[in-house]
Design a protein around this motif. Structure first.
Motif, short mmCIF file in Angstrom:
data_model
loop_
_atom_site.label_atom_id
_atom_site.label_comp_id
_atom_site.label_asym_id
_atom_site.label_seq_id
_atom_site.Cartn_x
_atom_site.Cartn_y
_atom_site.Cartn_z
N UNK A 1 3.28 -0.01 62.26
CA UNK A 1 3.75 -0.65 63.47
C UNK A 1 5.28 -0.20 63.14
N UNK A 2 6.02 -0.22 64.52
CA UNK A 2 7.52 0.02 64.54
C UNK A 2 8.01 -1.47 64.22
N UNK A 3 9.13 -1.29 63.54
CA UNK A 3 9.86 -2.48 63.04
C UNK A 3 10.28 -3.25 64.34
N UNK A 4 10.26 -4.57 64.23
CA UNK A 4 10.67 -5.51 65.12
C UNK A 4 9.94 -5.60 66.35
N UNK A 5 8.66 -4.96 66.27
CA UNK A 5 7.58 -4.80 67.46
C UNK A 5 6.64 -5.75 67.31
N UNK A 6 6.61 -6.63 66.34
CA UNK A 6 5.37 -7.60 66.09
C UNK A 6 5.15 -7.98 67.30
N UNK A 7 5.60 -8.71 68.21
CA UNK A 7 5.66 -9.48 69.43
C UNK A 7 4.61 -8.39 70.33
N UNK A 8 5.15 -7.24 70.65
CA UNK A 8 4.48 -6.36 71.37
C UNK A 8 3.28 -6.10 71.06
N UNK A 9 3.09 -5.81 69.78
CA UNK A 9 1.65 -5.62 69.21
C UNK A 9 0.61 -6.72 69.49
N UNK A 10 1.14 -7.98 68.94
CA UNK A 10 0.08 -9.15 69.21
C UNK A 10 -0.04 -9.38 70.87
N UNK A 11 1.00 -8.93 71.58
CA UNK A 11 0.61 -9.21 73.04
C UNK A 11 -0.48 -8.08 73.34
N UNK A 12 -0.09 -6.97 73.04
CA UNK A 12 -1.23 -6.01 73.41
C UNK A 12 -2.62 -6.30 72.91
N UNK A 13 -2.48 -6.82 71.78
CA UNK A 13 -3.99 -7.28 71.20
C UNK A 13 -4.41 -8.35 72.00
N UNK A 14 -3.74 -9.37 72.35
CA UNK A 14 -4.24 -10.27 73.30
C UNK A 14 -4.51 -9.79 74.83
N UNK A 15 -3.88 -8.99 75.32
CA UNK A 15 -4.14 -8.36 76.35
C UNK A 15 -5.54 -7.51 76.60
N UNK A 16 -5.69 -6.76 75.47
CA UNK A 16 -7.22 -5.96 75.31
C UNK A 16 -8.06 -6.92 74.98
N UNK A 17 -7.75 -8.22 74.42
CA UNK A 17 -9.04 -9.21 74.17
C UNK A 17 -9.15 -9.89 75.34
N UNK A 18 -8.48 -9.97 76.12
CA UNK A 18 -8.53 -10.78 77.40
C UNK A 18 -8.90 -9.96 78.73
N UNK A 19 -9.36 -8.46 78.41
CA UNK A 19 -9.96 -7.61 79.18
C UNK A 19 -8.97 -6.81 80.11
N UNK B 1 -4.52 -1.74 79.11
CA UNK B 1 -3.03 -1.45 78.75
C UNK B 1 -2.55 0.04 79.19
N UNK B 2 -1.54 0.06 79.91
CA UNK B 2 -1.09 1.51 80.38
C UNK B 2 -0.83 2.18 79.71
N UNK B 3 0.40 1.75 78.80
CA UNK B 3 0.95 2.46 78.05
C UNK B 3 -0.03 3.39 76.80
N UNK B 4 0.51 4.65 76.42
CA UNK B 4 -0.26 5.29 75.45
C UNK B 4 -0.03 4.78 74.08
N UNK B 5 1.18 4.16 73.71
CA UNK B 5 1.36 3.65 72.45
C UNK B 5 2.08 2.38 72.75
N UNK B 6 1.64 1.19 71.81
CA UNK B 6 2.51 0.16 71.79
C UNK B 6 2.87 -0.09 70.58
N UNK B 7 4.23 -0.43 70.13
CA UNK B 7 4.95 -0.52 68.94
C UNK B 7 4.51 0.43 67.97
N UNK B 8 4.18 1.77 68.57
CA UNK B 8 3.85 2.73 67.62
C UNK B 8 2.40 3.07 67.34
N UNK B 9 1.62 2.14 67.90
CA UNK B 9 0.04 2.29 67.47
C UNK B 9 -0.47 2.76 68.77
N UNK B 10 -1.42 3.89 68.71
CA UNK B 10 -2.06 4.42 70.07
C UNK B 10 -2.91 3.23 70.70
N UNK B 11 -2.99 3.29 71.81
CA UNK B 11 -3.71 2.23 72.59
C UNK B 11 -5.20 2.21 72.13
#
Lengths: 307, 120
Positions: free
Chosen positions: A77-95, A98-108
């Motif tokens: 993960x990119x530094x200081x991007x924990x919140x973004x990654x957690x939010x992305x995981x929650x978004x994916x989990x809730x169906x 995710x439109x971005x290719x990468x969130x916090x440096x992690x491919x979608x």
């Protein structure tokens, strides 16, 4: 934490049941060397008879640490991007898509893959360290992580445990919670407990120069605080309850030497999962030192005389 | 005389490993079994650590410390805390629960801010 609850389980339960272990922003191989070998990763558990082979290990860390090297999935993960990654995981989990290719440096697609791994696990355990609580977002990151665990509990059993640094950090949080209702950063200056991290937390108080005396006990403020906070400590009277010479005692006006709890005096400590364990006294303390509790008791007695 | 104390709880990190065997000789810890490197270092005093065994005091932070007796040190500490407008009681994380309990009582008496290392 006060906003979201605290879905924990004991380490033994994680050892016997967990088939998915996530270490988020911590490096147990170096900081908690026996955590992986004693609790949730390597040992054979009641329902995990093959030990490590029965478990999936995910490590989230910006660096390739020694823990990350033995992980099945390492999310760099990119530094200081924990919140973004957690939010992305929650978004994916809730169906949600995710439109971005990468969130916090992690491919979608990796995020979707991790969410699938989490959903298909029978029992997941998330362990988080200081890397998430002390970067941008601070305790809000944990709020979001707890929400992620709550969301995951709709699909499977999931728990989270903080990786506590000092042996009794949890003890203070527990004691303070049952006395005052808040776990740390408690301000009694209005006569009743007030809690507002950012306003009543140590670093911010010191940086703003609001406190005019300090008692430092069983921690090394001088070694760990930001420079600006230490500059203020140098200006105000400092009392240290500290057995050894440390960077903090260099700034002290008074040093009160205590006995080492767990070695030279007994006591109770809370493990990171909230289990209280009795410490043993194994040797006699040097002559002339007192246990922490006795020092504080004597201080209370004197303070009552002066008030 | 060497004796081995079994099932000792390690007071270093939040894991609180409770299977440590400590080897004690003449009131000194000379070795451990099962402990990790960090825990071992806490039990066995490492080279170069300076241990305080008496209360020390100094008026000015640039002066050298002077040895004092416990009564004077406690009196002076209590005076500093009572005279302060807003004292801060920080730390507590490497201390045991009774001391923390008393610490919160002290904070309430003083109208102080009490905080532990979870804040950093």
């Amino acid at each position: 934490m006060q906003d979201s609850g605290y879905p924990v389980a004991t380490l033994a339960e994680a050892t016997h049941r967990a088939d998915l272990v996530i270490y988020w922003a911590c490096n147990p191989i170096h900081a908690h060397p026996r955590h992986m070998t004693r609790y949730p990763v390597f040992p054979r558990g009641f329902f995990r008879e093959r030990g490590r082979k029965d478990r999936t290990l995910i490590v989230v860390d910006p660096r390739k640490t020694d823990t990350a090297k033995i992980a099945d999935i390492h999310l760099q993960i990119e530094q200081h991007k924990d919140y973004e990654l957690i939010s992305a995981l929650r978004a994916a989990l809730n169906g949600l898509t995710i439109e971005a290719d990468k969130v916090a440096g992690i491919p979608t697609e990796v995020i979707y893959q991790v969410v699938d791994t989490c959903k298909s696990a029978q029992y997941g355990a998330l362990f988080f360290g200081m890397g998430i609580t002390m970067t941008r977002g601070k305790h809000r990151n944990i709020d979001n992580a707890i929400r992620l665990v709550i969301d995951l509990n709709r699909y499977t059993k999931f728990i989270l445990t903080p990786m506590r640094g000092h042996y009794n950090v949890n003890g203070f949080n527990q004691v303070a919670s049952w006395i005052t209702g808040y776990s740390y950063a408690i301000d009694f200056s209005r006569g009743y407990p007030v809690y507002n991290p950012g306003e009543t937390s140590t670093i911010n108080l010191l940086k703003r120069g609001e406190v005019d005396a300090m008692l430092n006990i069983a921690a090394d403020a001088g070694a760990h605080f930001p420079q600006k906070a230490i500059e203020h400590i140098a200006k105000i009277p400092l009392i240290c309850i500290e057995p050894h010479k440390t960077p903090t005692t260099e700034l002290a006006n008074i040093i009160l030497p205590p006995a080492l709890a767990g070695i030279e005096c007994d006591g109770i400590a809370y493990r990171m999962d909230g289990v209280p364990i009795e410490l043993k006294k194994i040797i006699e303390p040097p002559e002339g030192v007192l246990p922490d509790r006795e020092i504080i008791e004597r201080l209370i007695k004197k303070v009552k005389e002066y008030l | 005389m060497t004796k081995i104390i079994r099932n000792v709880v390690c007071p270093f990190c939040g894991c609180l490993c409770d299977d440590i065997e400590v080897i004690v000789k003449d009131n000194h810890v000379i070795g451990t079994r099962n402990a990790c490197r960090i825990g071992h270092a806490k039990f066995v005093h490492f080279e170069g650590a300076i241990r305080f065994t008496e209360p020390l005091i100094r008026e000015d932070k640039r002066d050298e410390f002077k040895k004092v007796d416990w009564d004077t040190a406690i009196e002076e500490s209590a005076r500093i805390l009572v005279e302060a407008y807003k004292p801060l009681l920080y730390g507590w994380s490497s201390s045991e629960t009774h001391a923390q309990f008393k610490g919160i009582e002290l904070a309430e008496l003083l109208g102080a801010v009490i905080d532990n290392t979870a804040t950093v």
